[in-house]
Each structure stands twice: as structure tokens, then as C-alpha cells.
Design an enzyme around this catalytic site. Structure first.
Site, PDB file in Angstrom:
ATOM      1  N   ASP A   1     -12.553 -10.398  -0.508  1.00 22.04           N
ATOM      2  CA  ASP A   1     -11.815 -11.551   0.007  1.00 22.04           C
ATOM      3  C   ASP A   1     -12.280 -11.964   1.394  1.00 22.04           C
ATOM      4  O   ASP A   1     -11.636 -12.799   2.038  1.00 22.04           O
ATOM      5  CB  ASP A   1     -10.310 -11.272  -0.004  1.00 22.04           C
ATOM      6  CG  ASP A   1      -9.973  -9.938   0.645  1.00 22.04           C
ATOM      7  OD1 ASP A   1     -10.883  -9.296   1.190  1.00 22.04           O
ATOM      8  OD2 ASP A   1      -8.798  -9.538   0.605  1.00 22.04           O
TER       9      ASP A   1
ATOM     10  N   LYS B   1     -23.148  -5.808  -0.096  1.00 20.90           N
ATOM     11  CA  LYS B   1     -22.832  -6.243  -1.464  1.00 20.90           C
ATOM     12  C   LYS B   1     -23.466  -7.610  -1.730  1.00 20.90           C
ATOM     13  O   LYS B   1     -24.056  -7.836  -2.795  1.00 20.90           O
ATOM     14  CB  LYS B   1     -21.312  -6.315  -1.666  1.00 20.90           C
ATOM     15  CG  LYS B   1     -20.605  -4.971  -1.545  1.00 20.90           C
ATOM     16  CD  LYS B   1     -19.148  -5.098  -1.910  1.00 20.90           C
ATOM     17  CE  LYS B   1     -18.370  -3.823  -1.633  1.00 20.90           C
ATOM     18  NZ  LYS B   1     -17.962  -3.640  -0.230  1.00 20.90           N
TER      19      LYS B   1
ATOM     20  N   PRO C   1      -2.024   5.157  11.899  1.00 24.15           N
ATOM     21  CA  PRO C   1      -2.013   6.624  11.947  1.00 24.15           C
ATOM     22  C   PRO C   1      -3.418   7.207  11.878  1.00 24.15           C
ATOM     23  O   PRO C   1      -3.653   8.326  12.322  1.00 24.15           O
ATOM     24  CB  PRO C   1      -1.226   7.010  10.683  1.00 24.15           C
ATOM     25  CG  PRO C   1      -0.551   5.771  10.217  1.00 24.15           C
ATOM     26  CD  PRO C   1      -1.365   4.623  10.717  1.00 24.15           C
TER      27      PRO C   1
ATOM     28  N   GLY D   1       4.127   3.714   7.636  1.00 26.96           N
ATOM     29  CA  GLY D   1       5.201   2.846   7.153  1.00 26.96           C
ATOM     30  C   GLY D   1       6.280   2.539   8.174  1.00 26.96           C
ATOM     31  O   GLY D   1       7.310   1.980   7.812  1.00 26.96           O
TER      32      GLY D   1
ATOM     33  N   TYR E   1      -1.028  -2.422  -9.732  1.00 26.57           N
ATOM     34  CA  TYR E   1       0.362  -2.325  -9.283  1.00 26.57           C
ATOM     35  C   TYR E   1       0.846  -0.881  -9.385  1.00 26.57           C
ATOM     36  O   TYR E   1       0.188  -0.032  -9.996  1.00 26.57           O
ATOM     37  CB  TYR E   1       1.257  -3.209 -10.163  1.00 26.57           C
ATOM     38  CG  TYR E   1       0.968  -4.688 -10.048  1.00 26.57           C
ATOM     39  CD1 TYR E   1       1.676  -5.481  -9.153  1.00 26.57           C
ATOM     40  CD2 TYR E   1      -0.015  -5.290 -10.829  1.00 26.57           C
ATOM     41  CE1 TYR E   1       1.422  -6.840  -9.041  1.00 26.57           C
ATOM     42  CE2 TYR E   1      -0.280  -6.647 -10.726  1.00 26.57           C
ATOM     43  CZ  TYR E   1       0.441  -7.417  -9.834  1.00 26.57           C
ATOM     44  OH  TYR E   1       0.177  -8.758  -9.720  1.00 26.57           O
TER      45      TYR E   1
END
Ligand code: SF4
Length: 708
Positions: free
Chosen positions: A9, A38, A189, A207, A411
Site C-alpha cells: 500500500d 519488490k 514497545p 495496546g 481477520y
């Protein structure tokens, strides 16, 4: 001539020279040589021996395919016939699509086909990555922000790692900003290449980013470091925000995040004290339990510190170009069918229901449509859709198209998605390789690749420009572009009138007509800007920056950001580690490229990153195969002992399968069921971001490690 790579992307555009019959590519701007390996090796990737070359029909069992080569005519005839059978028995809403428009280059045409067919059940991988960010930005500003690197004097990365092989264009922008003296704050982290460049590296607990954003807002308001004029004139909800931020003093945030209160204060002051600070988009802010609150926190920081339309540009849709929105033709789908969109009752933010809340704002700004920003504004809810495909929804979903998107691996709860596909009457995949999703299909249709097709953007509504990309070579003779497939199906389904363009170039002419030009004239330039609303036009219901979101409130959510400690009800006492997943390795991109030799050499096996002390406590040595188990599932990985890994945490790679291994369900879909991180995570409500309804793939999940 120009072409744009979409192997990832990053969307790098480069000049193509095909003089003397040999194609060479070079950076558009020699001072900004943004091309990774790539793209340089594009011909090796497109010519891989595993590439799909002909339409295939499964004449064996679902999941244990026996492929038969068939013609395109036969494939489209049979798919149309089966689609008709599903619609006759269950209604058009029983047909669902999952796609990644960037990968096939024809964003908009799938939704058009679906709208004329009569189904609202569309999901896109964009919802996990940037598309969902765009929706949350929209709730604050009415549109998505774009980075203005040229003026940025402070850059804040929440978890991103940039390098020559990881979004090289942005990496070069970052290096240029640092060279002119910009400050860099990295919240991560991990000890990454980008963190090594940082003035401040906040190694927060996984998180907890949303808590840090709230801590910064606390400091900035408490110390009066915000832009008082902008806040007074252009925002709503400041008092409520100040009250909420008061709940997050630096000491509390420090405890949550595992850093010091002084670090919270100092970095907040550096950010707010900058002339034009920038928080670039990064997927790390997506896919967290507190993702919406983190993204809202980032949006609020940009706004209250006065950075909008300096370093953070809020454009809005262009009024004079053919947005993909106009291609979608949502008017063809009746309201009663829109109301059937699966999951919109419980998770309405990204659905037709949520999108309708912007109708008036768009009308007030003179637009005759409500933009489907980044193709993620009018979506079904992924987990609810997969449940419906398994027979656990409000009505049956029996036909599924996976378009340039390896759905089963993308997912949480991968096994649940596999079960969903196994329960379909018809599964069709449009792909370039025999992915695990394709292995569960009845028909696999071979697609072209970016260097083999001409393309026009936008493929989803975000930037106020139209773009062109030129083909470099011809596709293999039996590989088709997605538009031709949709057109072929539409003609067979009796909705061919909605696709009056005989081929892609006629479609491009239609789109460029809005700018008074044609594809042939436009193709020699990579970008054609459109007219955008004046800066300061915020397409929110209030017309202002909504620090307290009226859209979230109208949908029954907390209108302000908050931090909630992730819980893991599936954890038990023998799970001493916290897992972190979702990080992308430079050698692959999502689930792609594991079959490409020069890339696989760089990352031959799926690696678990574990601190040496933790490894020793589990008798794990470097290179050992281990099983990582959560309360939801388990995968096998090769241990890599890394002193930079935070003690007590495990880092798991994303999207691993082994294309060289046996296909089919019994063999684990080329090992995807053995290695893919989607096996570790639940998609039940406790593991979803409450507003977005998307699964946490980051922190807060407990796990154990055992040697195999
Ligand atoms: S970073 Fe590499 S793979 Fe991604 S778009 Fe740019 S050249 Fe292509």
C-alpha cells in the site's frame, strides 16, 4: 510514461522507459528514490511458476479441490447460473463480497455490481487498515487527514517502522525532516530502526497507546499549550474533552503504559510546542481494543494544537472529479436492502446507517452525494457476516466472492471464516495465486497484476486527485482485469445496462470526462488534481471539528475517547505471556510473497520473537519450533531470541502460510491453519473495538509457549 506499484500500500509511482524493447523503471524524482526491491524485481514476481494462468473449476469436494481448466465463457456462465439460484432461493442479500480494491485496480465497480444486484453485504480489508482510520477521522473532521511532510517539525509514530523496504517514500520524507532538524517521537514497545532515529522512544505496554494520547491531551490542556483561537472558533466539545482528559493525569497514564510520568509530560510539551507536528497514519493504531479512542485521541491532538491544514491537511472530496462514489451508484440499492446490511444493528459506525449521518453536512457543503470514504463507510460488519455465512445470522448468506483479497487469513477467528466458506453454495475467488481462500473456492478466476493493466484512481475516495497508471507489459493471455469479469457477470445477470462501457478504457473515458479530458490525454501524467473545499470546511454534522463526536453519540457510543484495559476471558494460569501480533515483516506484505524466492530467503520461516530470559524459562532455544497457544487457538513458529523484545511479551508474525506445501483443508490450507496469526484471536465481542467492531490483533491477549 508512469506506472504505480501496488505490491504493497506504499503506492510508489515511477517512470517507465521501454526503449530498445527493454523495460526499465526509475524514480519519478531522483532526489526521492522511493522504490523497494519488490518493484525492482517486478518481472520475477509476475512470472512466478505458481501464478494462476487459466480459470479453474473445482470438480472435487469443497476444500479438497480437484481443479479442471475451463474457459472464461464457461466460468462466467456457471457462476451466473449459481448466483441466480442463490438469489431466487434466498434473495440478493444472500450474496456477499470481500475485496481489496487496491490489488485489482478497479475500485467502485464491485459496489456498482452489488448495488444493481441488490445486496448490501460488502466487506473490504481496508476496514482493518486505514479505511477504519479514515472513518474515525471523519467523525472528528468530516474527512481524512493527509500528511504535509514539507513543513513538519515534529513527527510522532505510534508503532510504525519505516525503512527502505517499508514505505520508502515516507522513510525518505522522514529522513529529510530529521535532516532539517525535526524532532522524532516513537511510541513503540519494540526497538525498531525508526525508534533508533528517535529523540524520544516511549516503550509503552502493548495496546496502551490510547491512554498515552489521553495523557498528552491532559498535559496540553492543563498547561494551556493548545491553540486557544482554533479551539474557540473551529471546534465543539472542548469543555467535555477537558473533563474527560482530567481522568488521565500523567501519573495514571504512566502506570498504564509502563513509562514515567515525566516522559508523558515532556513528550506532550515537545509535541504541542512544535510549529507543525505530524502524526502519520500507521496500521498499529488500527486493530487494537481501544483503536477508536486512540485514533480519536490523535485527531484531537492535531486539532487542539493547531496543526490542521499546516502539517495535517484536511481536504475533503473534490467537486469536479469522478470519485469512485459516483461509480458505486448507491441510488440503485433500495433503502429496504440497505437496512438488511449484516451487523449494522450492533456495529453501525461503518455501515450505511452510520454514513447517513453525514448526508446533511455533505448537502450543506454543496455535494449531491455522501462520500463512501476509503470504501469503508458503507460496509457490513465482518465478524457478523462470517457468522451469517455459517448460518448464525439474521438470514442465510450463501454465495461469497473473494476479490483480490485472501479473506480467510485476513481477520481474527480464521477457523470461523473457513467454516463460513465451507457452508456456502458458491465461492468464487479472483486472484493471482492459489491462496488458502482460493483453495476453498468452486471457481478461481486468474487476474492481471498492476504492471499488466492501465488503471485510473481514485479507487476509493480519499485524495482529491485522479491518478493514472500505465501497463508495462501485456498480461498472460488468459488473465483478465477485474472490470472485464464484472462486466461479463453483469451482462449475464441482466444488469448489463449499468455497465455500458465495453472495456476498461471506455470506463476511464467516462471518469475523465468530468475533467474535460480522455484517458489517452490524461495517461501521460500520473495525477490530475481536482477542486477541493476551502481549508476549514469540516464535513461533520456541526460543520466544526468535533472533539466530542455527535456521530458517535447518535450511534449510542461514548462521544469522547477513553481507555479500557483489555481483558482476556479465555486466559488461564499457565499463560504467563502477553501476545503482540500484526507486525508486518519487510519480506512480505500481509499474506503475500511467501512463494517468491528472493523474498523468502530473507524470512524463510515464521518467527516468534521472545526475550532470551523468557525463552530460557520455557526451555526454548534459538531456532526451535514452538507452539504458541492462546485461549482461542494455537500456531507453530520458529523461536527467535531477541533481547530487544519486552520481557513477558511474545511477538507473532502476521499472515504466514507456505505456498510450497500441500493445498487443501486436510493439509491445513498450505499450512495457513498451522502458522497464521488469525488462528490465535477471537472475534467475539469481548475482543472487538466496541465502536468499530473490529478485532483486537495487538495486545492484552494471554499466551503460553511450548517446545514442539
Ligand atoms: S514500497 Fe515497494 S512494494 Fe510497496 S508500493 Fe513501493 S515499490 Fe511497491
Amino acid at each position: 510514461m508512469y506506472s504505480t506499484c501496488v505490491f504493497c500500500d506504499g503506492g510508489c509511482t515511477f517512470a517507465v522507459d521501454d526503449a530498445d524493447g527493454k523495460v526499465t523503471i526509475s524514480p519519478i524524482n531522483p532526489a526521492m528514490p522511493a522504490i523497494c526491491s519488490k518493484a525492482v524485481n517486478w518481472d520475477e514476481i509476475r512470472s512466478h511458476s505458481g501464478r494462476l494462468m487459466h480459470p479453474l473449476k473445482n470438480v472435487g469436494e469443497r476444500g479438497e479441490p480437484q481443479w479442471e481448466e475451463i474457459s472464461w465463457e464457461q466460468a462466467l456462465d456457471e457462476i451466473a447460473e449459481k448466483l441466480r439460484a442463490v438469489i431466487d432461493e434466498y434473495g440478493p442479500e444472500a450474496v456477499a463480497f470481500s475485496e481489496m480494491p487496491l490489488n485489482h485496480g478497479f475500485g467502485g465497480v464491485t459496489r456498482r455490481f452489488m448495488n444493481h444486484l441488490g445486496t448490501p453485504n460488502y466487506i473490504t480489508a481496508l476496514d482493518l487498515c486505514m479505511g477504519n482510520t479514515a472513518q474515525v477521522h471523519r467523525a472528528t473532521y468530516g474527512w481524512f487527514t493527509s500528511a504535509n511532510w514539507q513543513v513538519a517539525d515534529c513527527i510522532v509514530y505510534f508503532g510504525q517502522n519505516r525503512g527502505p523496504e517499508l514505505w520508502p517514500r515516507e522513510y525518505l520524507n522522514l529522513k529529510a525532516a530529521l535532516a532539517r532538524g525535526a524532532k522524532l517521537i516513537v511510541v513503540d514497545p519494540r526497538l525498531t530502526e525508526t525508534a533508533e532515529l528517535a529523540d524520544y522512544h516511549l516503550r509503552i505496554n502493548y495496546g496502551t497507546d490510547a491512554a498515552l494520547a489521553l495523557g498528552w491531551i491532559n498535559v496540553i490542556i492543563d498547561e494551556g499549550l493548545y491553540d486557544h483561537v482554533f479551539v474557540a472558533e473551529s471546534t465543539i466539545g472542548f469543555e467535555d474533552l477537558a473533563e474527560r482528559a482530567g481522568e488521565y493525569p500523567p501519573e495514571r497514564v504512566a502506570e498504564i503504559c509502563g513509562i514515567t510520568a515525566d516522559e508523558v509530560r515532556e513528550t506532550a510539551r515537545v509535541y504541542a510546542g512544535s510549529e507543525a507536528a505530524l502524526i502519520p497514519w500507521g496500521a498499529t493504531a488500527d486493530m487494537q481494543r481501544n483503536s477508536t479512542s486512540l485514533l480519536r485521541g490523535q485527531c484531537i491532538l492535531r486539532a487542539i494544537c493547531g496543526f490542521l491544514n499546516k502539517s495535517e491537511l484536511v481536504y475533503g472530496p473534490a467537486s469536479d472529479i469522478s470519485l469512485s462514489e459516483r461509480l458505486y451508484d448507491y441510488s440503485a440499492l433500495s433503502q429496504s436492502q440497505k437496512d438488511k446490511q449484516i451487523g449494522s444493528e450492533n456495529y453501525p459506525l461503518f455501515s450505511f446507517k452510520g454514513n447517513a449521518l453525514y448526508d446533511e453536512a455533505m448537502r450543506n457543503a454543496g455535494f449531491g452525494f455522501t462520500a463512501d470514504i476509503m470504501a469503508s463507510s458503507c460496509m457490513a460488519h465482518p465478524s457478523s457476516l462470517f457468522a451469517a455465512m455459517r448460518g448464525e445470522g439474521p438470514y442465510p448468506v450463501k454465495a461469497f466472492f473473494s476479490v483480490a483479497n485472501n479473506t480467510v487469513m485476513s481477520y481474527a477467528n480464521m477457523q470461523g471464516i473457513v467454516d463460513a466458506l465451507m457452508n456456502q453454495y458458491l465461492v468464487v475467488t479472483f486472484e493471482v495465486n492459489m491462496t488458502p481462500t482460493a483453495q476453498l473456492s468452486d471457481y478461481v478466476l486468474p487476474g492481471d497484476m498492476w504492471m499488466e493493466r492501465d488503471t485510473v484512481g481514485p479507487m476509493f475516495d480519499i485524495a482529491p486527485i485522479m491518478t493514472t497508471s500505465n501497463s508495462i507489459v501485456e498480461p498472460p493471455v488468459d488473465c483478465r482485469c477485474w472490470y472485464d469479469v464484472v462486466k461479463g457477470l453483469a451482462d449475464r445477470m441482466g444488469i448489463g445496462d449499468a455497465f455500458p462501457w465495453c472495456n476498461a478504457h471506455e470506463l476511464f473515458d467516462y471518469r475523465f470526462a468530468a475533467l474535460g479530458t480522455t484517458w489517452e490525454q490524461a495517461r501521460s501524467a500520473p495525477a490530475h488534481p481536482g477542486k477541493t473545499p476551502a481549508f476549514g470546511t469540516f464535513l461533520t454534522p456541526s460543520g466544526k471539528v468535533e472533539l466530542s463526536s455527535s456521530v458517535l453519540a447518535a450511534l449510542g457510543y461514548d462521544p469522547l475517547p477513553y481507555y479500557e484495559e483489555p481483558t482476556d476471558p479465555l486466559a488461564n494460569d499457565d499463560m504467563p505471556f502477553e501476545i503482540f501480533a500484526g507486525a508486518r515483516e519487510p519480506a512480505n506484505y500481509n499474506t503475500n510473497f511467501h512463494q517468491i524466492g528472493f523474498l523468502r530467503e530473507r524470512e524463510p520461516e515464521p518467527r516468534l520473537f521472545i526475550h532470551p530470559d523468557d525463552a530460557s524459562s520455557c526451555n526454548v532455544v534459538e531456532g526451535a519450533w514452538v507452539r504458541v497457544a492462546t485461549g482461542h487457538g494455537a500456531i507453530d513458529l520458529v523461536a527467535h531470541l531477541d533481547p530487544c523484545q519486552k520481557p513477558g511479551t511474545l511477538r507473532v508474525p502476521h499472515g504466514w502460510w507456505k505456498p510450497e506445501t500441500e493445498p487443501g483443508l486436510a493439509a491445513g490450507l498450505s499450512s495457513a491453519l498451522i502458522h497464521n496469526d488469525g488462528m490465535l484471536f477471537s472475534d467475539e465481542a469481548w475482543n472487538l473495538d466496541p465502536e468499530q467492531g473490529l478485532a483486537n490483533l495487538r495486545g492484552g491477549i494471554c499466551a503460553r509457549v511450548g517446545v514442539l
